[in-house]
Design a protein around this motif. Structure first.
Motif, PDB file in Angstrom:
ATOM      1  N   ASN A 165       0.846  -1.177   0.000  1.00  0.00           N
ATOM      2  CA  ASN A 165       0.000   0.000   0.000  1.00  0.00           C
ATOM      3  C   ASN A 165       0.887   1.235   0.000  1.00  0.00           C
ATOM      4  OD1 ASN A 165      -1.632   2.172   0.763  1.00  0.00           O
ATOM      5  ND2 ASN A 165      -3.003   0.843   1.925  1.00  0.00           N
ATOM      6  N   ASP A 166       0.651   2.183  -0.898  1.00  0.00           N
ATOM      7  CA  ASP A 166       1.472   3.386  -1.009  1.00  0.00           C
ATOM      8  C   ASP A 166       1.492   4.209   0.283  1.00  0.00           C
ATOM      9  OD1 ASP A 166       2.152   2.929  -3.703  1.00  0.00           O
ATOM     10  OD2 ASP A 166       0.252   3.793  -4.347  1.00  0.00           O
ATOM     11  N   ASN A 167       0.422   4.153   1.072  1.00  0.00           N
ATOM     12  CA  ASN A 167       0.296   4.987   2.253  1.00  0.00           C
ATOM     13  C   ASN A 167       0.988   4.410   3.487  1.00  0.00           C
ATOM     14  OD1 ASN A 167      -1.241   6.828   0.811  1.00  0.00           O
ATOM     15  ND2 ASN A 167      -3.123   5.716   1.229  1.00  0.00           N
ATOM     16  N   THR A 168       1.440   3.155   3.454  1.00  0.00           N
ATOM     17  CA  THR A 168       2.052   2.558   4.633  1.00  0.00           C
ATOM     18  C   THR A 168       3.568   2.434   4.519  1.00  0.00           C
ATOM     19  OG1 THR A 168       1.710   0.325   3.786  1.00  0.00           O
ATOM     20  CG2 THR A 168      -0.027   1.245   5.179  1.00  0.00           C
ATOM     21  N   PHE A 169       4.149   2.824   3.407  1.00  0.00           N
ATOM     22  CA  PHE A 169       5.586   2.731   3.203  1.00  0.00           C
ATOM     23  C   PHE A 169       6.291   3.778   4.057  1.00  0.00           C
ATOM     24  CE2 PHE A 169       9.486   3.914   0.979  1.00  0.00           C
ATOM     25  CZ  PHE A 169      10.080   2.672   0.872  1.00  0.00           C
ATOM     26  N   GLU A 170       7.321   3.367   4.786  1.00  0.00           N
ATOM     27  CA  GLU A 170       8.085   4.310   5.605  1.00  0.00           C
ATOM     28  C   GLU A 170       9.301   4.789   4.828  1.00  0.00           C
ATOM     29  OE1 GLU A 170      10.438   4.387   9.821  1.00  0.00           O
ATOM     30  OE2 GLU A 170       8.520   3.335   9.716  1.00  0.00           O
ATOM     31  N   GLU A 171       9.425   6.096   4.694  1.00  0.00           N
ATOM     32  CA  GLU A 171      10.517   6.688   3.928  1.00  0.00           C
ATOM     33  C   GLU A 171      11.846   6.587   4.668  1.00  0.00           C
ATOM     34  OE1 GLU A 171      10.652   7.638   0.959  1.00  0.00           O
ATOM     35  OE2 GLU A 171       8.538   7.767   0.501  1.00  0.00           O
ATOM     36  N   LYS A 172      12.918   6.508   3.896  1.00  0.00           N
ATOM     37  CA  LYS A 172      14.271   6.576   4.435  1.00  0.00           C
ATOM     38  C   LYS A 172      14.595   8.050   4.669  1.00  0.00           C
ATOM     39  CE  LYS A 172      15.722   2.515   1.893  1.00  0.00           C
ATOM     40  NZ  LYS A 172      16.517   2.005   0.779  1.00  0.00           N
ATOM     41  N   LEU A 232       5.421  12.865  -3.348  1.00  0.00           N
ATOM     42  CA  LEU A 232       4.259  13.714  -3.604  1.00  0.00           C
ATOM     43  C   LEU A 232       3.324  12.960  -4.527  1.00  0.00           C
ATOM     44  CD1 LEU A 232       5.789  17.240  -4.278  1.00  0.00           C
ATOM     45  CD2 LEU A 232       4.388  16.538  -2.335  1.00  0.00           C
ATOM     46  N   PHE A 233       2.047  12.882  -4.139  1.00  0.00           N
ATOM     47  CA  PHE A 233       1.029  12.217  -4.933  1.00  0.00           C
ATOM     48  C   PHE A 233       0.022  13.241  -5.431  1.00  0.00           C
ATOM     49  CE2 PHE A 233       2.568   8.959  -2.061  1.00  0.00           C
ATOM     50  CZ  PHE A 233       2.715   7.866  -2.892  1.00  0.00           C
ATOM     51  N   HIS A 262      -5.152  22.101  -2.831  1.00  0.00           N
ATOM     52  CA  HIS A 262      -3.796  21.656  -3.199  1.00  0.00           C
ATOM     53  C   HIS A 262      -3.852  20.593  -4.298  1.00  0.00           C
ATOM     54  CE1 HIS A 262      -5.118  18.981   0.072  1.00  0.00           C
ATOM     55  NE2 HIS A 262      -4.379  18.046  -0.511  1.00  0.00           N
ATOM     56  N   ASP A 263      -2.860  20.646  -5.188  1.00  0.00           N
ATOM     57  CA  ASP A 263      -2.769  19.707  -6.305  1.00  0.00           C
ATOM     58  C   ASP A 263      -2.020  18.428  -5.928  1.00  0.00           C
ATOM     59  OD1 ASP A 263      -4.043  21.449  -8.186  1.00  0.00           O
ATOM     60  OD2 ASP A 263      -2.181  22.593  -8.261  1.00  0.00           O
ATOM     61  N   TRP A 264      -1.156  18.514  -4.947  1.00  0.00           N
ATOM     62  CA  TRP A 264      -0.311  17.395  -4.540  1.00  0.00           C
ATOM     63  C   TRP A 264      -0.344  17.278  -3.022  1.00  0.00           C
ATOM     64  CZ3 TRP A 264       2.204  14.796  -8.462  1.00  0.00           C
ATOM     65  CH2 TRP A 264       2.232  15.425  -9.691  1.00  0.00           C
ATOM     66  N   PHE A 265      -0.048  16.080  -2.512  1.00  0.00           N
ATOM     67  CA  PHE A 265       0.106  15.887  -1.072  1.00  0.00           C
ATOM     68  C   PHE A 265       1.204  14.853  -0.854  1.00  0.00           C
ATOM     69  CE2 PHE A 265      -2.631  12.440  -2.251  1.00  0.00           C
ATOM     70  CZ  PHE A 265      -2.289  11.409  -1.410  1.00  0.00           C
ATOM     71  N   GLY A 266       1.814  14.874   0.293  1.00  0.00           N
ATOM     72  CA  GLY A 266       2.854  13.903   0.580  1.00  0.00           C
ATOM     73  C   GLY A 266       3.625  14.269   1.820  1.00  0.00           C
ATOM     74  N   SER A 267       4.808  13.660   1.930  1.00  0.00           N
ATOM     75  CA  SER A 267       5.639  13.900   3.102  1.00  0.00           C
ATOM     76  C   SER A 267       7.095  13.658   2.744  1.00  0.00           C
ATOM     77  CB  SER A 267       5.220  12.975   4.251  1.00  0.00           C
ATOM     78  OG  SER A 267       5.423  11.635   3.883  1.00  0.00           O
ATOM     79  N   ILE A 268       7.943  14.097   3.653  1.00  0.00           N
ATOM     80  CA  ILE A 268       9.382  13.895   3.496  1.00  0.00           C
ATOM     81  C   ILE A 268       9.972  13.655   4.882  1.00  0.00           C
ATOM     82  CG2 ILE A 268       9.955  16.357   3.637  1.00  0.00           C
ATOM     83  CD1 ILE A 268      12.054  15.726   1.410  1.00  0.00           C
ATOM     84  N   ARG A 269      10.947  12.772   4.956  1.00  0.00           N
ATOM     85  CA  ARG A 269      11.649  12.499   6.226  1.00  0.00           C
ATOM     86  C   ARG A 269      13.024  13.148   6.104  1.00  0.00           C
ATOM     87  NH1 ARG A 269      10.943   8.651  10.333  1.00  0.00           N
ATOM     88  NH2 ARG A 269       9.182   7.902   9.115  1.00  0.00           N
ATOM     89  N   THR A 273       0.684   3.469  -9.130  1.00  0.00           N
ATOM     90  CA  THR A 273       0.414   4.865  -8.802  1.00  0.00           C
ATOM     91  C   THR A 273       1.620   5.722  -9.189  1.00  0.00           C
ATOM     92  OG1 THR A 273      -0.976   4.213  -6.939  1.00  0.00           O
ATOM     93  CG2 THR A 273      -0.155   6.474  -6.943  1.00  0.00           C
ATOM     94  N   LYS A 274       1.385   6.758 -10.000  1.00  0.00           N
ATOM     95  CA  LYS A 274       2.461   7.671 -10.384  1.00  0.00           C
ATOM     96  C   LYS A 274       2.613   8.734  -9.312  1.00  0.00           C
ATOM     97  CE  LYS A 274       1.993   6.779 -15.232  1.00  0.00           C
ATOM     98  NZ  LYS A 274       1.738   7.277 -16.560  1.00  0.00           N
ATOM     99  N   TYR A 275       3.867   9.086  -9.018  1.00  0.00           N
ATOM    100  CA  TYR A 275       4.146  10.080  -7.989  1.00  0.00           C
ATOM    101  C   TYR A 275       5.489  10.735  -8.262  1.00  0.00           C
ATOM    102  CZ  TYR A 275       7.260   6.584  -5.932  1.00  0.00           C
ATOM    103  OH  TYR A 275       8.265   5.674  -5.728  1.00  0.00           O
ATOM    104  N   ILE A 276       5.773  11.801  -7.536  1.00  0.00           N
ATOM    105  CA  ILE A 276       7.068  12.471  -7.611  1.00  0.00           C
ATOM    106  C   ILE A 276       7.859  12.060  -6.376  1.00  0.00           C
ATOM    107  CG2 ILE A 276       8.285  14.677  -7.597  1.00  0.00           C
ATOM    108  CD1 ILE A 276       5.860  15.866  -9.028  1.00  0.00           C
ATOM    109  N   GLY A 277       9.003  11.429  -6.585  1.00  0.00           N
ATOM    110  CA  GLY A 277       9.899  11.086  -5.495  1.00  0.00           C
ATOM    111  C   GLY A 277      10.766  12.297  -5.183  1.00  0.00           C
ATOM    112  N   ILE A 278      10.977  12.566  -3.916  1.00  0.00           N
ATOM    113  CA  ILE A 278      11.757  13.730  -3.487  1.00  0.00           C
ATOM    114  C   ILE A 278      12.999  13.253  -2.755  1.00  0.00           C
ATOM    115  CG2 ILE A 278      11.765  15.805  -2.053  1.00  0.00           C
ATOM    116  CD1 ILE A 278       8.715  15.793  -2.294  1.00  0.00           C
ATOM    117  N   GLN A 279      14.112  13.921  -3.040  1.00  0.00           N
ATOM    118  CA  GLN A 279      15.361  13.621  -2.348  1.00  0.00           C
ATOM    119  C   GLN A 279      15.939  14.927  -1.822  1.00  0.00           C
ATOM    120  OE1 GLN A 279      18.387  11.871  -4.793  1.00  0.00           O
ATOM    121  NE2 GLN A 279      19.585  11.224  -3.053  1.00  0.00           N
TER     122      GLN A 279
END
Length: 75
Positions: free
Chosen positions: A2-9, A15-16, A28-35, A59-65
Motif C-alpha cells: 500500500n502506497d500509504n504505509t511505506f516508511e521513507e528513508k 508527492l502524490f 492543493h494539487d499534490w500531497f505527501g511527506s518527506i523524512r 500509482t504515479k508520484y514524484i519522489g523527493i530527495q
C-alpha cells in the motif's frame, strides 16, 4: 504494498496527485511527506530534487530527495 504505509528513508519523500481535489473542495494539487535526515531551523532553505516514479501498484508520484547541505545548488 500500500502506497500509504511505506516508511521513507531519511532524506526521501513522495508527492502524490490529489485525486479528490474537486470532491473534497481541497485547493492543493499534490500531497505527501518527506523524512529529513537532519534538524532544520526556522527559515532555513532546504534544497531538493524531484523524480517521476511509479509504485508497484501503478500509482504515479514524484519522489523527493533532500540534497546534502554541502552539495552545490542545481538550476
Amino acid at each position: 504494498m500500500n502506497d500509504n504505509t511505506f516508511e521513507e528513508k531519511p532524506g526521501k519523500g513522495k508527492l502524490f496527485t490529489n485525486k479528490k481535489k474537486e470532491e473534497n473542495g481541497d485547493k492543493h494539487d499534490w500531497f505527501g511527506s518527506i523524512r529529513l535526515p537532519f534538524d532544520v531551523e526556522a527559515g532555513e532553505e532546504i534544497k531538493i530534487n524531484g523524480y517521476k516514479n511509479e509504485s508497484q501498484t501503478g500509482t504515479k508520484y514524484i519522489g523527493i530527495q533532500v540534497k546534502d547541505r554541502k552539495e552545490p545548488s542545481l538550476k
